[in-house]
Design a protein around this motif. Structure first.
Motif, PDB file in Angstrom:
ATOM      1  N   TYR B  58       0.818  -1.215   0.000  1.00  0.00           N
ATOM      2  CA  TYR B  58       0.000   0.000   0.000  1.00  0.00           C
ATOM      3  C   TYR B  58       0.849   1.261   0.000  1.00  0.00           C
ATOM      4  N   THR B  59       0.435   2.219  -0.829  1.00  0.00           N
ATOM      5  CA  THR B  59       1.022   3.558  -0.794  1.00  0.00           C
ATOM      6  C   THR B  59      -0.128   4.552  -0.719  1.00  0.00           C
ATOM      7  N   ALA B  60       0.167   5.772  -0.290  1.00  0.00           N
ATOM      8  CA  ALA B  60      -0.871   6.780  -0.159  1.00  0.00           C
ATOM      9  C   ALA B  60      -0.297   8.166  -0.390  1.00  0.00           C
ATOM     10  N   PHE B  61      -1.154   9.086  -0.770  1.00  0.00           N
ATOM     11  CA  PHE B  61      -0.817  10.510  -0.715  1.00  0.00           C
ATOM     12  C   PHE B  61      -1.253  10.895   0.693  1.00  0.00           C
ATOM     13  N   LEU B 128     -10.310   8.019  -0.191  1.00  0.00           N
ATOM     14  CA  LEU B 128      -8.928   8.263   0.246  1.00  0.00           C
ATOM     15  C   LEU B 128      -7.921   7.919  -0.859  1.00  0.00           C
ATOM     16  N   PRO B 129      -6.973   8.836  -1.111  1.00  0.00           N
ATOM     17  CA  PRO B 129      -5.948   8.546  -2.110  1.00  0.00           C
ATOM     18  C   PRO B 129      -4.939   7.519  -1.582  1.00  0.00           C
ATOM     19  N   VAL B 130      -5.361   6.262  -1.673  1.00  0.00           N
ATOM     20  CA  VAL B 130      -4.542   5.126  -1.243  1.00  0.00           C
ATOM     21  C   VAL B 130      -4.562   4.126  -2.394  1.00  0.00           C
ATOM     22  N   TRP B 131      -3.428   3.473  -2.632  1.00  0.00           N
ATOM     23  CA  TRP B 131      -3.354   2.500  -3.722  1.00  0.00           C
ATOM     24  C   TRP B 131      -2.761   1.194  -3.238  1.00  0.00           C
ATOM     25  N   GLY B 132      -3.295   0.098  -3.776  1.00  0.00           N
ATOM     26  CA  GLY B 132      -2.801  -1.230  -3.427  1.00  0.00           C
ATOM     27  C   GLY B 132      -2.168  -1.889  -4.645  1.00  0.00           C
TER      28      GLY B 132
END
Lengths: 77, 147
Positions: B58-61, B128-132
């Protein structure tokens, strides 16, 4: 005139990096045009643009030293 | 209503079951609570064309996500009579079978807690600006798509 660009998610597969500096662009459209010139696959990628953490939906003037983020579809949780 | 400051929801790596248990235990002092609702998101070993998903990275702004989460929190507190709400989301690598999302709402009565929990989960997944990034067999990857 300098803008910081943050790249997230699947878009980093296209750019190979998550942050870059772009100079000599004054609007969001000019920025996207410049980025798409450099990374042609961005043209068909799906994303929204946020200027200083706020999503923008039309051409917007970019203040000096602002931060623009390219946000592909969210997939948290 | 007292103003709530943005809280950090991000946690590096998976959310351990012991952390969830401790979080429940901490609420025993709050005797106005009559019902808790908990949602736990777990990384699924999806079978894809490229192979089986072994983990999600996971990454996020983060800054934008925390501001957005703060707004969601304010909306939910305005809509439901909650005693408290806790949200924890993993960043970095979470292996299949591990917990990546923990949403915990408490209220005097069950319905507010249950509905607030569900609405919070739906909103944070969408907003939410989160990416998997789904890691497949340790070498290949594809990007998670929320349904």
């Amino acid at each position: 005139m300098q803008v910081k660009v943050l790249i997230f998610g699947q878009l980093t597969d296209i750019t190979g990096l998550s942050e870059l500096l772009v100079t000599d662009v004054s609007t969001s459209n000019e920025l996207i045009e410049s980025l798409t010139g450099k990374y042609p696959e961005l043209a068909t990628a799906k994303y929204v643009v946020a200027l200083d953490k706020k999503v923008i939906s039309q051409e917007t003037q970019l203040p000096d030293n602002s931060t623009v983020a390219l946000l592909p579809p969210f997939s948290g949780g | 209503m007292t103003e709530r400051k943005p809280k950090n929801i991000f946690k590096d790596g998976p959310i351990p079951a012991s952390f969830i248990a401790e979080s429940i235990q901490k609420h025993s002092t709050q005797k106005a609570i009559g019902g808790h609702s908990i949602f736990l998101g777990q990384v699924r070993a999806d079978e894809t064309e490229k192979g089986v998903v072994s983990a999600i990275e996971y990454t996020a702004f983060e800054e934008m996500a925390l501001e957005k989460m703060h707004l969601i929190r304010e909306d939910i507190f305005a809509k439901y009579p909650l005693t408290c709400m806790h949200v924890h989301h993993s960043l970095g690598t979470v292996e299949a079978g591990e917990i990546c999302l923990f949403v915990f709402t408490s209220s005097a009565h069950r319905k507010a807690a249950i509905n607030a929990c569900e609405e919070t989960v739906e909103r944070l997944k969408a907003e939410l600006p989160v990416w998997g990034k789904e890691i497949i067999g340790g070498e290949s990857h594809q990007w998670k798509v929320n349904r």
